[in-house]
Design an enzyme around this catalytic site. Structure first.
Site, PDB file in Angstrom:
ATOM      1  N   SER A  15       0.875  -1.198   0.000  1.00 23.26           N
ATOM      2  CA  SER A  15       0.083   0.014  -0.112  1.00 23.26           C
ATOM      3  C   SER A  15       0.852   1.034   0.071  1.00 23.26           C
ATOM      4  O   SER A  15       0.474   2.167  -0.813  1.00 23.26           O
ATOM      5  CB  SER A  15      -1.017   0.072   1.206  1.00 23.26           C
ATOM      6  OG  SER A  15      -2.136  -1.118   0.867  1.00 23.26           O
ATOM      7  N   THR A  52      -8.092  -2.721   6.958  1.00 23.31           N
ATOM      8  CA  THR A  52      -7.876  -4.279   6.391  1.00 23.31           C
ATOM      9  C   THR A  52      -8.115  -5.260   7.516  1.00 23.31           C
ATOM     10  O   THR A  52      -8.433  -4.684   8.686  1.00 23.31           O
ATOM     11  CB  THR A  52      -6.493  -4.626   5.656  1.00 23.31           C
ATOM     12  OG1 THR A  52      -6.430  -5.780   5.387  1.00 23.31           O
ATOM     13  CG2 THR A  52      -5.292  -4.386   6.834  1.00 23.31           C
ATOM     14  N   LYS A  56     -12.847  -4.304   8.910  1.00 16.14           N
ATOM     15  CA  LYS A  56     -13.458  -3.842   8.039  1.00 16.14           C
ATOM     16  C   LYS A  56     -15.085  -3.577   8.575  1.00 16.14           C
ATOM     17  O   LYS A  56     -15.914  -2.834   8.276  1.00 16.14           O
ATOM     18  CB  LYS A  56     -13.511  -4.509   6.983  1.00 16.14           C
ATOM     19  CG  LYS A  56     -12.092  -4.298   5.931  1.00 16.14           C
ATOM     20  CD  LYS A  56     -12.092  -4.908   4.716  1.00 16.14           C
ATOM     21  CE  LYS A  56     -10.762  -4.801   3.966  1.00 16.14           C
ATOM     22  NZ  LYS A  56     -10.711  -5.393   2.578  1.00 16.14           N
ATOM     23  N   GLU A  68     -22.967   5.722   0.950  1.00 16.14           N
ATOM     24  CA  GLU A  68     -24.007   4.949   0.282  1.00 16.14           C
ATOM     25  C   GLU A  68     -23.427   3.134   0.071  1.00 16.14           C
ATOM     26  O   GLU A  68     -24.168   2.337   0.655  1.00 16.14           O
ATOM     27  CB  GLU A  68     -24.621   5.285  -1.001  1.00 16.14           C
ATOM     28  CG  GLU A  68     -25.699   4.352  -1.508  1.00 16.14           C
ATOM     29  CD  GLU A  68     -25.471   3.125  -2.087  1.00 16.14           C
ATOM     30  OE1 GLU A  68     -26.191   2.124  -2.145  1.00 16.14           O
ATOM     31  OE2 GLU A  68     -24.529   3.096  -2.783  1.00 16.14           O
ATOM     32  N   ASP A  93     -13.342  -1.337  -1.718  1.00 12.96           N
ATOM     33  CA  ASP A  93     -12.975  -2.581  -2.006  1.00 12.96           C
ATOM     34  C   ASP A  93     -13.911  -2.878  -3.356  1.00 12.96           C
ATOM     35  O   ASP A  93     -13.706  -3.877  -4.048  1.00 12.96           O
ATOM     36  CB  ASP A  93     -13.347  -3.605  -1.095  1.00 12.96           C
ATOM     37  CG  ASP A  93     -12.117  -3.621  -0.115  1.00 12.96           C
ATOM     38  OD1 ASP A  93     -10.855  -3.326  -0.627  1.00 12.96           O
ATOM     39  OD2 ASP A  93     -12.264  -4.047   1.012  1.00 12.96           O
ATOM     40  N   GLY A 117     -15.814 -17.487   1.980  1.00 16.03           N
ATOM     41  CA  GLY A 117     -15.317 -16.277   2.996  1.00 16.03           C
ATOM     42  C   GLY A 117     -16.547 -15.579   3.231  1.00 16.03           C
ATOM     43  O   GLY A 117     -17.252 -15.341   2.326  1.00 16.03           O
ATOM     44  N   GLY A 120     -15.230  -8.956   5.592  1.00  9.96           N
ATOM     45  CA  GLY A 120     -15.532  -7.695   5.029  1.00  9.96           C
ATOM     46  C   GLY A 120     -15.329  -7.622   3.407  1.00  9.96           C
ATOM     47  O   GLY A 120     -15.994  -7.107   2.703  1.00  9.96           O
ATOM     48  N   ALA A 121     -14.148  -8.392   3.167  1.00 13.20           N
ATOM     49  CA  ALA A 121     -14.030  -8.425   1.397  1.00 13.20           C
ATOM     50  C   ALA A 121     -15.079  -9.281   1.036  1.00 13.20           C
ATOM     51  O   ALA A 121     -15.538  -8.847  -0.257  1.00 13.20           O
ATOM     52  CB  ALA A 121     -12.603  -8.926   1.233  1.00 13.20           C
ATOM     53  N   ARG A 142     -17.092 -21.009   7.355  1.00 15.53           N
ATOM     54  CA  ARG A 142     -16.383 -22.334   7.925  1.00 15.53           C
ATOM     55  C   ARG A 142     -17.878 -22.864   8.687  1.00 15.53           C
ATOM     56  O   ARG A 142     -17.909 -24.250   9.125  1.00 15.53           O
ATOM     57  CB  ARG A 142     -15.551 -22.064   8.965  1.00 15.53           C
ATOM     58  CG  ARG A 142     -14.255 -21.735   8.312  1.00 15.53           C
ATOM     59  CD  ARG A 142     -13.045 -21.521   9.161  1.00 15.53           C
ATOM     60  NE  ARG A 142     -13.272 -19.982   9.866  1.00 15.53           N
ATOM     61  CZ  ARG A 142     -12.306 -19.454  10.270  1.00 15.53           C
ATOM     62  NH1 ARG A 142     -11.109 -20.090  10.747  1.00 15.53           N
ATOM     63  NH2 ARG A 142     -12.574 -18.091  10.889  1.00 15.53           N
TER      64      ARG A 142
END
Length: 410
Positions: A15, A52, A56, A68, A93, A117, A120-121, A142
């Site tokens: 980053s 990260t 998140k 929004e 993201d 998963g 947040g991502a 999981r």
């Protein structure tokens, strides 16, 4: 301006390098334990943050107001501190992943998409998939109703997106699923960017499934975050430029070829040309063995030597931004290919058999060099992304290699 990346454990991050490309502001890494997060947000001097793992979704609840996108997604990865300490949460993201979809040319419209998963991502990915008109979207976690124990329910998945950290550096051999269980899969996207090619992405390549790793998503979300920080627009072409530049800087240049083909000599010239470190895997191996390769082979045998060599290549292959000259026989073990390919482009340095020296090369001396060349030639070609003849002075060959790389990586 003072900006940065907020997380619990950051390790090495691309980053700061990315934001130096996009904007003229300080960019730091902030490792903050969960118990200190509230005080950090109130007292730390910053104007903008990227966020990260694992914060998140936490920042979604801690910000004073949300855009929004952040509100719809339920996750924040970009924060701006307004006058008076007012925190505005945003999510870039989503824009990053959307750019990744377009870059990959994976078609999601009407497709059944499996999202691995639920963090947040994953929320941002689901948001984009809905926006782009995906068909059924199934989230695998999981402990949820759709989990890794009942994946067979979704063998008809057409697009698979990994948003978990499985396969991330340093545990690069791990993969969240076996793609052979999804015979209808038409596209694989992995938001992990280190390594450049996760084990999941490499399996997709082997199976001929269109795929892309997460570096482009990282780049595009950083461009969008920079716009949020500064309030100044940045054209999308800047993401393409940054992606090309960063990929080139981080991707290892790896040389394979016969013993005596000039890998070390040319590799040093290439490292000098690119201003990056050079590593000779044979020298690294001899440090581990405590003796020369020839002595170790005589003592323990070639199989034991090859196993030790694989362990060294596993360590080197996880690193980035190197020029690596390998031992002549590394291609005899197929398991070495993904180790080298995960972060590198592989050059086969081809040299005429009559110009290959034998002195100081135990396996060349012990066997028939012509037979060795005949056996290994198809192996070198299978490993190689690019074939370059070593038919000139080392500096010229190094320049030829990098010119070929520029064409290959375009």
């Amino acid at each position: 301006m003072k900006c940065g990346l907020l997380g619990e454990k950051l390790g090495h991050s691309y980053s700061p390098e990315l934001h130096a490309f996009f904007g003229d502001y300080d960019y730091d890494l902030f490792e903050v334990p969960p118990e200190d997060l509230g005080s950090f947000l109130k007292t730390q001097d910053f104007q903008g943050l990227n966020v990260t793992i694992p914060y998140k979704t936490t920042l979604h609840d801690l910000c004073d107001n949300l855009t929004e996108a952040a509100r719809s997604i339920g996750s924040v990865n970009t924060v701006v501190k307004k006058p008076g300490g007012f925190l505005l949460g945003d999510n870039t993201d989503a824009a990053g992943f959307e750019g990744m979809v377009w870059k990959s040319r994976v078609r999601v419209l009407g497709r059944k998409c499996l999202v691995l998963g639920s963090g947040g991502a994953s929320l941002a990915v689901q948001y984009v998939l809905r926006k782009l008109g995906a068909g059924e979207i199934v989230v695998i976690s999981r402990s949820g109703p759709d989990n890794y124990e009942n994946l067979d329910r979704h063998a008809d998945a057409e697009v698979i997106v990994n948003t978990t950290p499985v396969g991330m550096y340093p545990n690069t051999a791990a993969t969240p699923v076996d793609l052979r269980d999804f015979p209808r899969c038409e596209g694989v996207l992995d938001v992990i960017y280190n390594p450049a090619r996760t084990a999941l992405i490499q399996q997709a390549e082997v199976l001929g499934i269109p795929c892309l790793g997460g570096l482009y998503m990282l780049v595009e979300q950083a461009r969008c975050a920079s716009q949020v920080f500064t309030g100044r627009p940045l054209p999308a072409i800047r993401s393409k430029e940054a992606y090309s530049t960063l990929s080139s800087r981080k991707e290892n240049r790896i040389l394979v070829g016969m013993p005596g083909s000039g890998k070390s000599t040319v590799g040093r010239e290439l490292a000098k040309l690119l201003d990056r470190p050079f590593v000779d895997s044979d020298q690294e191996l001899e440090k581990v063995l405590g003796m020369s390769a020839g002595d170790y082979i005589l003592k323990a045998g070639e199989e034991a030597f090859r196993a030790q060599e694989t362990a060294v290549l596993a360590r080197l292959g996880k690193l980035s931004g190197l020029v690596i000259a390998t031992g002549g026989g590394c291609v005899t073990r197929p398991e070495n290919y993904p180790l080298l390919h995960q972060n590198g482009v592989i050059f086969f340095l081809e040299r005429e058999l009559s110009k290959l020296p034998k002195k100081g090369r135990p396996l060349s001396l012990r066997g028939n060099l012509q037979d060795m060349y005949t056996i290994r030639l198809p192996m070198y070609r299978r490993f190689a992304d690019i074939i370059v003849p070593n038919d000139s002075d080392p500096a010229t060959v190094a320049r030829n290699m990098e010119e070929a790389y520029e064409h290959f990586s375009d």
